[in-house]
Write a protein that holds these residues in place. Structure first.
Motif, PDB file in Angstrom:
ATOM      1  N   VAL A 104       0.839  -1.205   0.000  1.00  0.00           N
ATOM      2  CA  VAL A 104       0.000   0.000   0.000  1.00  0.00           C
ATOM      3  C   VAL A 104       0.875   1.257   0.000  1.00  0.00           C
ATOM      4  O   VAL A 104       0.648   2.190  -0.770  1.00  0.00           O
ATOM      5  N   THR A 107       2.587   1.805  -3.457  1.00  0.00           N
ATOM      6  CA  THR A 107       1.762   2.074  -4.630  1.00  0.00           C
ATOM      7  C   THR A 107       0.983   3.369  -4.506  1.00  0.00           C
ATOM      8  O   THR A 107       0.503   3.884  -5.489  1.00  0.00           O
ATOM      9  N   ARG A 108       0.842   3.918  -3.321  1.00  0.00           N
ATOM     10  CA  ARG A 108       0.010   5.122  -3.253  1.00  0.00           C
ATOM     11  C   ARG A 108       0.815   6.410  -3.102  1.00  0.00           C
ATOM     12  O   ARG A 108       0.703   7.289  -3.917  1.00  0.00           O
ATOM     13  N   SER A 109       1.654   6.494  -2.102  1.00  0.00           N
ATOM     14  CA  SER A 109       2.295   7.792  -1.864  1.00  0.00           C
ATOM     15  C   SER A 109       3.570   7.884  -2.690  1.00  0.00           C
ATOM     16  O   SER A 109       4.636   8.147  -2.170  1.00  0.00           O
TER      17      SER A 109
ATOM     18  N   GLU B  55      -5.713   9.704   3.400  1.00  0.00           N
ATOM     19  CA  GLU B  55      -6.823   9.358   2.501  1.00  0.00           C
ATOM     20  C   GLU B  55      -6.602   7.979   1.874  1.00  0.00           C
ATOM     21  O   GLU B  55      -5.506   7.675   1.395  1.00  0.00           O
ATOM     22  N   THR B  56      -7.603   7.119   1.878  1.00  0.00           N
ATOM     23  CA  THR B  56      -7.415   5.781   1.319  1.00  0.00           C
ATOM     24  C   THR B  56      -8.468   5.480   0.260  1.00  0.00           C
ATOM     25  O   THR B  56      -9.614   5.918   0.360  1.00  0.00           O
ATOM     26  N   THR B  57      -8.070   4.717  -0.733  1.00  0.00           N
ATOM     27  CA  THR B  57      -9.023   4.237  -1.734  1.00  0.00           C
ATOM     28  C   THR B  57      -9.653   2.948  -1.227  1.00  0.00           C
ATOM     29  O   THR B  57      -9.246   2.404  -0.187  1.00  0.00           O
ATOM     30  N   GLY B  58     -10.621   2.454  -1.988  1.00  0.00           N
ATOM     31  CA  GLY B  58     -11.306   1.223  -1.582  1.00  0.00           C
ATOM     32  C   GLY B  58     -10.361   0.049  -1.465  1.00  0.00           C
ATOM     33  O   GLY B  58     -10.374  -0.690  -0.476  1.00  0.00           O
ATOM     34  N   LEU B  59      -9.502  -0.110  -2.470  1.00  0.00           N
ATOM     35  CA  LEU B  59      -8.563  -1.239  -2.462  1.00  0.00           C
ATOM     36  C   LEU B  59      -7.619  -1.133  -1.269  1.00  0.00           C
ATOM     37  O   LEU B  59      -7.346  -2.120  -0.574  1.00  0.00           O
ATOM     38  N   GLU B  60      -7.124   0.089  -1.029  1.00  0.00           N
ATOM     39  CA  GLU B  60      -6.200   0.291   0.100  1.00  0.00           C
ATOM     40  C   GLU B  60      -6.887  -0.026   1.419  1.00  0.00           C
ATOM     41  O   GLU B  60      -6.281  -0.607   2.329  1.00  0.00           O
ATOM     42  N   LYS B  61      -8.158   0.337   1.512  1.00  0.00           N
ATOM     43  CA  LYS B  61      -8.916   0.013   2.740  1.00  0.00           C
ATOM     44  C   LYS B  61      -8.984  -1.502   2.920  1.00  0.00           C
ATOM     45  O   LYS B  61      -8.758  -2.024   4.009  1.00  0.00           O
TER      46      LYS B  61
END
Lengths: 466, 96
Positions: A104, A107-109, B55-61
């Motif tokens: 996570v 891939t995000r930040s 802030e999180t997306t659905g997949l990240e959640k």
């Protein structure tokens, strides 16, 4: 965030953890130590919740509740015999959490990570995934759901190198090109690292499990520590590093007790070749040097005449669940005024300290248990040794035969005692495949068969005719 | 840069202190030790919580919740099993 106060508070939590661990030096305080360590972890969680604005609380609490309930149910139901498999499984759970977190974050930040924290995340990803799959294999082997014999594929090392090359390549791509394709690269690393974990662990056989399980203990901690660097969280780093240190110590202790180096253990194990033409029939129970008409009679006599007895348990005792009968026999002999002690080889069983837990379960006083270094000098003056389900750890070939798989391995000197009673399933050599010359000795009384049955018979006959 | 230095120092110091302490744990307690440190490695629960701090997306959640479940499973299970094991260890000399 990095105020001095915050740093001091973090240090206090770390000191609490260390205090808990240091209580593991003596069994009387270890239980408290476990609670202190749990408290340290609770403090760490509370600190994170206080300092960060964790959103989506209902979801978070649901996850925590589910994990807590599952963990608790499994923990109260697991039996002591399942402990090694359970601990391996939990190493795996730690690996899963680590690689998910790394995934996570990577891939995000994409922009927020520095090269160092990103690099660390990639390490957490790969180590976490490999720890997960290797632990599942180890757990399967320990639960006897998978065959525990080492499995070596063709080009085994080649496949491992291929996996490593892919991970390095994808890792570099992920490091240099964070924006595009990060999820694909990260997912690829997880999959390939998991494959590497499987390749790695299927090659480790049953009796080398203590090394593997200790090593996975270390890598689970290491993966956590790397996630800590990625998240820039000192507590996560420190706690993970302490676990990594603990696993490393145990790994080294286990290797030393087998006189083998780590790389050789993980390179797979080839048991000593059986003599040419040896079919399984070769290992049918064979008669000892002087065949007594009834080996039990000889064993009972030896125990009755003995003033001092040393009991050497091995993995066979665990398999036969014979620990209760063994402890019963020890109690019986003690009440007859004999000195009874247990000698435990560091790698007896399938994980570090395995025998100690089983004997504790059977309600043995731990003061009666001695480590190899403390008791080896006493075998020569001991009247009778009772070996229960152990072979390699009492195999004198380790000292006398050059160039066999166990050469140089420190052993318990059971063969120096006046009589040696062996309660093993059959006369087959142990994991190493090295024939045990002790079985041929005139001192030996061989009771082949299920160890629990054999020891039960001894209990009946030693007790009945006393 | 200072943060990085502190993090590395924490990593190295914790490893060394852990190593020194654990070298002194007797074989008698090796299984409970591993079980306890296994529970400590569930400190990744902190990491899982931190995923929800932005802030999180659905997949990240979804991934985050799964990480939370495995980490708390590891944490609660590990400490509970260790306690059960340690309760078994007894000695007449040390029990009053």
């Amino acid at each position: 965030m990095t105020t001095t106060l915050a740093l001091l508070v973090d240090l206090a939590a770390i000191v609490l953890l260390i205090a808990g661990i240091s209580m593991f030096r003596a069994p009387q305080r270890a239980r408290l130590g476990n609670l202190v360590a749990a408290l340290a972890l609770t403090v760490a969680v509370v600190l994170v919740l206080r300092r960060h604005n964790v959103t989506g609380l209902p979801l978070v609490l649901t996850g925590v509740a589910a994990g807590t309930i599952l963990g608790w149910i499994v923990a109260v139901r697991v039996t002591m015999i399942q402990i090694p498999a359970m601990i391996a499984f939990q190493h795996g759970a730690g690996g899963v959490a680590a690689f998910l977190i790394a995934f996570v974050e990577l891939t995000r930040s994409a922009g927020a990570l520095t090269p160092v924290t990103r690099f660390s995340g990639i390490l957490g990803l790969a180590i976490g995934a490999a720890t997960f799959s290797a632990s599942m294999v180890a757990s399967g082997k320990l639960a006897a759901k998978l065959r525990s014999a080492p499995v070596s594929l063709r080009f085994h090392n080649g496949w491992l190198w291929l996996c490593a090359a892919f991970i390095v390549g994808a890792g570099i791509a992920l490091l240099l090109e964070p924006a595009s394709g990060a999820p694909a690269y990260a997912a690829g690393i997880i999959i390939v690292a998991a494959a590497a974990g499987i390749l790695f662990s299927i090659r480790v056989g049953g009796a080398d499990m203590p090394v593997l399980i200790s090593f996975l203990n270390a890598t689970a901690g290491l993966a956590a520590a790397f996630c800590g660097v990625t998240l820039e969280n000192r507590l996560l780093i420190a706690f993970g590093a302490v676990v990594a240190a603990s696993g490393s110590v145990l790994t080294l202790v286990m290797c030393r007790a087998m006189n083998r180096d780590l790389l050789k253990v993980f390179a797979g194990f080839t048991p000593a070749a059986a003599p040419a033409g040896a079919a399984p029939e070769h290992h049918e129970p064979k008669s000892p040097g002087v065949p007594p008409e009834d080996p039990f009679l000889a064993a009972v006599d030896a125990l009755k005449e003995a003033e001092s007895v040393i009991i050497v348990p091995g993995y066979g005792m665990a398999l036969a669940k014979a620990q209760f009968k063994v402890v019963e026999l020890a109690g019986l002999l003690e009440r007859q005024g004999k000195q009874v002690r247990f000698a435990i080889h560091p790698v007896a069983g399938r994980m570090p300290g395995h025998m100690h837990v089983l004997l504790a379960e059977a309600d043995l006083d731990y003061e009666q248990i001695f480590d190899m270094a403390d008791i080896n000098g006493d075998f020569a003056s001991t009247d009778a040794v009772l070996v229960v389900g152990a072979c390699d750890v009492v195999n004198p070939a380790a000292m006398t035969v050059e160039g066999c798989p166990i050469s140089g391995m420190p052993i318990l000197l059971a063969h120096e005692a006046k009589r040696v009673i062996v309660c093993n399933l059959d006369s087959r050599p142990g994991y190493s495949g090295v024939e045990n010359p002790l079985y041929e000795s005139e001192k030996a009384v061989l009771l082949w068969g299920d160890a629990s049955d054999s020891v039960s018979q001894l209990v009946t006959r030693v007790g009945g005719e006393a | 840069m200072l943060d990085l230095a502190i993090m590395l120092a924490v990593l190295v110091c914790s490893f060394i202190i852990g190593y020194l302490l654990i070298s002194r744990v007797p074989p008698l307690l090796h299984t409970p030790l591993m079980s306890m440190t296994n529970a400590v490695s569930a400190v990744t629960v902190i990491g899982a919580l931190l995923l929800f701090a932005v802030e999180t997306t659905g997949l990240e959640k979804a991934l985050g919740v799964f990480a939370l479940i495995t980490a708390t499973f590891n944490l609660v299970g590990g400490f509970t099993i260790t306690d059960r094991m340690l309760r078994l260890f007894r000695s007449d000399e040390h029990h009053q």
